[in-house]
Design a protein around this motif. Structure first.
Motif, PDB file in Angstrom:
ATOM      1  N   PRO A 136      -0.334  -1.834   0.230  1.00 35.86           N
ATOM      2  CA  PRO A 136      -0.845  -3.047   0.890  1.00 35.86           C
ATOM      3  C   PRO A 136      -2.015  -3.677   0.140  1.00 35.86           C
ATOM      4  O   PRO A 136      -2.978  -3.004  -0.217  1.00 35.86           O
ATOM      5  CB  PRO A 136      -1.283  -2.542   2.272  1.00 35.86           C
ATOM      6  CG  PRO A 136      -0.484  -1.304   2.491  1.00 35.86           C
ATOM      7  CD  PRO A 136      -0.307  -0.685   1.148  1.00 35.86           C
ATOM      8  N   THR A 137      -1.916  -4.973  -0.094  1.00 31.67           N
ATOM      9  CA  THR A 137      -3.014  -5.705  -0.725  1.00 31.67           C
ATOM     10  C   THR A 137      -4.052  -6.134   0.304  1.00 31.67           C
ATOM     11  O   THR A 137      -5.195  -6.397  -0.038  1.00 31.67           O
ATOM     12  CB  THR A 137      -2.465  -6.940  -1.453  1.00 31.67           C
ATOM     13  OG1 THR A 137      -1.652  -7.702  -0.544  1.00 31.67           O
ATOM     14  CG2 THR A 137      -1.598  -6.523  -2.633  1.00 31.67           C
ATOM     15  N   THR A 138      -3.637  -6.261   1.554  1.00 28.79           N
ATOM     16  CA  THR A 138      -4.533  -6.549   2.670  1.00 28.79           C
ATOM     17  C   THR A 138      -4.398  -5.421   3.679  1.00 28.79           C
ATOM     18  O   THR A 138      -3.290  -5.008   4.000  1.00 28.79           O
ATOM     19  CB  THR A 138      -4.172  -7.873   3.358  1.00 28.79           C
ATOM     20  OG1 THR A 138      -4.221  -8.921   2.391  1.00 28.79           O
ATOM     21  CG2 THR A 138      -5.141  -8.182   4.493  1.00 28.79           C
ATOM     22  N   VAL A 139      -5.514  -4.924   4.175  1.00 29.23           N
ATOM     23  CA  VAL A 139      -5.487  -3.728   5.022  1.00 29.23           C
ATOM     24  C   VAL A 139      -5.152  -4.122   6.454  1.00 29.23           C
ATOM     25  O   VAL A 139      -6.017  -4.150   7.339  1.00 29.23           O
ATOM     26  CB  VAL A 139      -6.833  -2.958   4.939  1.00 29.23           C
ATOM     27  CG1 VAL A 139      -6.703  -1.598   5.623  1.00 29.23           C
ATOM     28  CG2 VAL A 139      -7.262  -2.785   3.502  1.00 29.23           C
ATOM     29  N   TRP A 140      -3.873  -4.424   6.675  1.00 31.64           N
ATOM     30  CA  TRP A 140      -3.447  -4.696   8.037  1.00 31.64           C
ATOM     31  C   TRP A 140      -3.423  -3.400   8.830  1.00 31.64           C
ATOM     32  O   TRP A 140      -3.301  -2.319   8.277  1.00 31.64           O
ATOM     33  CB  TRP A 140      -2.050  -5.325   8.032  1.00 31.64           C
ATOM     34  CG  TRP A 140      -1.960  -6.591   7.249  1.00 31.64           C
ATOM     35  CD1 TRP A 140      -1.432  -6.734   5.999  1.00 31.64           C
ATOM     36  CD2 TRP A 140      -2.420  -7.883   7.646  1.00 31.64           C
ATOM     37  NE1 TRP A 140      -1.528  -8.033   5.586  1.00 31.64           N
ATOM     38  CE2 TRP A 140      -2.132  -8.778   6.589  1.00 31.64           C
ATOM     39  CE3 TRP A 140      -3.046  -8.384   8.788  1.00 31.64           C
ATOM     40  CZ2 TRP A 140      -2.426 -10.119   6.627  1.00 31.64           C
ATOM     41  CZ3 TRP A 140      -3.326  -9.734   8.847  1.00 31.64           C
ATOM     42  CH2 TRP A 140      -3.033 -10.588   7.783  1.00 31.64           C
ATOM     43  N   GLU A 141      -3.509  -3.540  10.151  1.00 31.38           N
ATOM     44  CA  GLU A 141      -3.629  -2.365  11.004  1.00 31.38           C
ATOM     45  C   GLU A 141      -2.374  -1.490  11.014  1.00 31.38           C
ATOM     46  O   GLU A 141      -2.433  -0.321  11.373  1.00 31.38           O
ATOM     47  CB  GLU A 141      -3.931  -2.784  12.445  1.00 31.38           C
ATOM     48  CG  GLU A 141      -2.804  -3.564  13.110  1.00 31.38           C
ATOM     49  CD  GLU A 141      -3.008  -3.761  14.596  1.00 31.38           C
ATOM     50  OE1 GLU A 141      -2.156  -4.416  15.206  1.00 31.38           O
ATOM     51  OE2 GLU A 141      -4.008  -3.265  15.140  1.00 31.38           O
ATOM     52  N   THR A 144      -0.961   3.010   7.236  1.00 29.81           N
ATOM     53  CA  THR A 144      -1.755   4.225   7.338  1.00 29.81           C
ATOM     54  C   THR A 144      -2.847   4.237   6.269  1.00 29.81           C
ATOM     55  O   THR A 144      -2.786   3.521   5.273  1.00 29.81           O
ATOM     56  CB  THR A 144      -0.869   5.467   7.156  1.00 29.81           C
ATOM     57  OG1 THR A 144      -0.316   5.451   5.827  1.00 29.81           O
ATOM     58  CG2 THR A 144       0.252   5.493   8.177  1.00 29.81           C
ATOM     59  N   ASP A 145      -3.860   5.098   6.489  1.00 38.40           N
ATOM     60  CA  ASP A 145      -4.915   5.248   5.485  1.00 38.40           C
ATOM     61  C   ASP A 145      -4.341   5.746   4.164  1.00 38.40           C
ATOM     62  O   ASP A 145      -4.809   5.358   3.083  1.00 38.40           O
ATOM     63  CB  ASP A 145      -5.976   6.224   5.996  1.00 38.40           C
ATOM     64  CG  ASP A 145      -6.784   5.651   7.150  1.00 38.40           C
ATOM     65  OD1 ASP A 145      -6.801   4.408   7.290  1.00 38.40           O
ATOM     66  OD2 ASP A 145      -7.388   6.430   7.913  1.00 38.40           O
ATOM     67  N   THR A 146      -3.320   6.588   4.240  1.00 32.54           N
ATOM     68  CA  THR A 146      -2.694   7.092   3.014  1.00 32.54           C
ATOM     69  C   THR A 146      -2.064   5.962   2.215  1.00 32.54           C
ATOM     70  O   THR A 146      -2.180   5.910   0.987  1.00 32.54           O
ATOM     71  CB  THR A 146      -1.625   8.140   3.361  1.00 32.54           C
ATOM     72  OG1 THR A 146      -2.234   9.215   4.080  1.00 32.54           O
ATOM     73  CG2 THR A 146      -0.960   8.680   2.104  1.00 32.54           C
ATOM     74  N   ALA A 147      -1.386   5.038   2.917  1.00 31.51           N
ATOM     75  CA  ALA A 147      -0.767   3.909   2.226  1.00 31.51           C
ATOM     76  C   ALA A 147      -1.811   3.033   1.562  1.00 31.51           C
ATOM     77  O   ALA A 147      -1.614   2.537   0.444  1.00 31.51           O
ATOM     78  CB  ALA A 147       0.054   3.093   3.216  1.00 31.51           C
ATOM     79  N   VAL A 148      -2.947   2.835   2.246  1.00 36.23           N
ATOM     80  CA  VAL A 148      -3.998   1.975   1.711  1.00 36.23           C
ATOM     81  C   VAL A 148      -4.677   2.618   0.512  1.00 36.23           C
ATOM     82  O   VAL A 148      -4.973   1.966  -0.495  1.00 36.23           O
ATOM     83  CB  VAL A 148      -5.014   1.644   2.811  1.00 36.23           C
ATOM     84  CG1 VAL A 148      -6.212   0.901   2.233  1.00 36.23           C
ATOM     85  CG2 VAL A 148      -4.358   0.819   3.909  1.00 36.23           C
TER      86      VAL A 148
END
Length: 397
Positions: A136-141, A144-148
């Motif tokens: 993700p380029t924008t931290v949408w809700e 997961t934290d792992t994906a970010v």
């Protein structure tokens, strides 16, 4: 990066040869590519290899051999080296030592002036695996934290070795290699499995059997199980039009042209005419450029990834392509659509004409379940949309 189509520039097609479900279509040059030769470096079989991509990412796969491209300045011909000095193995950054695994320094590495060692097809596959790898380029809700923090790590894809494709070994052993042949289009049950092109006929003769060590998609592997054979090509010359040897030569030439037109417009249409590709330039080799290509990921159609070396006039000096399975194409399609909309599920769902809950189901079906927060997925399943919330109140952080 550049975008455009794909063409077998500088190559002509000869009538195919068939063995069971395997069809090989020879690709011939009138003149070899001057100034470039291709050879291979064989690795020990059996163990996987670890490759440092160059940005701290580790690539692990079965790699039977590497190709060594040798080029000269100007138009002087080059000679392919039969042997090369071995590199001292290096452990990739951040990779733990593993018993039985080889360490190869880079996907493409210059080993001497005018010589580049690269891993065939792995340049293309690494580009597909790294597709929007950062996540993700924008931290949408929803993410997961792992994906970010770690993105799409790890990405894993499966492929079959050519030796496992029934009939391929017999076909390569029995088929005739044409004078001037510098490549081949390989079909399994008349589905295009891949294209292989080299700069010189002598290079092709030396590398002809390496098709057994290439990677092929799962669908093509199963095609040889379900399809016993495909029709062979046979020329049909009208005897009423032949009254001399000149007439016979004319009719034979017409048959060759008809076959070439049918091949390019029908059999290879999914690769040559129906797609737009993104080209990433990897290395400049004098007048030649090593690149890899990614498709536009069209659903329910052919999608090919590949790598190529192009000459100063745009001629295709080297090429290897890999046909993605429908599942692999869907993964690329989803990642590309998410990236286009900054990984916003609501905006992506609207662009695809579906509901966010259905989009999350497609993401999970593609094998990306670990990227999504389960509580948000459950809420979307109940409501069918993201909760209305003002900016800065949980939608992004």
């Amino acid at each position: 990066m550049t975008t455009g189509g794909f063409a077998l520039t500088g190559l002509s097609v000869r009538p195919s040869q068939v063995w069971g479900a395997v069809r090989l279509v020879p690709l011939v040059r009138d003149q070899p590519i001057a100034g470039l030769r291709l050879d291979r470096r064989v690795y020990e079989a059996g163990d996987p290899s670890i490759v440092d991509v160059g940005d701290g990412t580790v690539y692990r796969s079965y790699i039977p051999h590497a190709f060594v491209a040798t080029w000269s300045q100007g138009t002087e011909p080059s000679a392919a080296f039969g042997t090369q000095l071995q590199e001292r193995p290096a452990t990739p950054r951040g990779a733990k030592a593993q018993t039985g695994a080889r360490a190869i320094r880079r996907m493409a590495r210059r080993t001497a002036p005018g010589r580049l060692r690269f891993l065939p097809l792995h340049l293309a596959m690494e580009g597909y695996l790294a597709l929007h790898f950062g996540g993700p380029t924008t931290v949408w809700e929803e993410w997961t934290d792992t994906a970010v923090r770690h993105g799409l790590s790890p990405r894993v894809e499966e492929a079959y070795c050519g030796a496992q494709v029934r009939g391929l070994a017999d076909a390569l052993r029995a088929f005739e290699i044409h004078p001037g042949q510098c490549g081949v289009a390989l079909y399994v049950a008349d589905a295009l499995a891949g294209v292989f092109v080299v700069p010189h006929p002598a290079d092709y003769r030396a590398l002809h059997t390496t098709l057994l060590e290439d990677m092929y998609g799962e669908v093509l592997f199963h095609y040889t199980t379900y399809v016993a054979g495909v029709p062979d090509y046979s020329a049909a010359i009208d005897a009423d039009c032949v009254a001399s040897f000149a007439d016979l030569r004319r009719e034979a030439a017409r048959q060759s042209l008809d076959w070439a037109h049918f091949h390019d417009s029908a059999m290879a249409d999914g690769l040559l005419h129906e797609g737009t590709y993104t080209y990433e330039h990897i290395y400049r080799m004098g007048e030649f450029t090593l690149s890899r290509m990614l498709p536009s990921f069209r659903l329910n159609e052919e999608n090919h990834i590949g790598e190529l070396i192009s000459g100063p006039g745009g001629e295709l000096a080297y090429c290897k392509t890999f046909r993605l399975s429908p599942t692999q194409a869907k993964r690329g399609y989803l990642l590309s659509r998410l990236h286009e909309h900054s990984w916003d599920l609501l905006a992506t769902a609207q662009a695809l004409g579906t509901e966010p809950s259905q989009l999350t189901h497609r993401i999970e079906a593609a094998g990306f379940t670990g990227l999504l927060r389960q509580d948000v997925v459950d809420r979307l399943a109940r409501t069918g949309r993201r909760d209305d919330a003002p900016p800065g109140d949980g939608r992004s952080r």
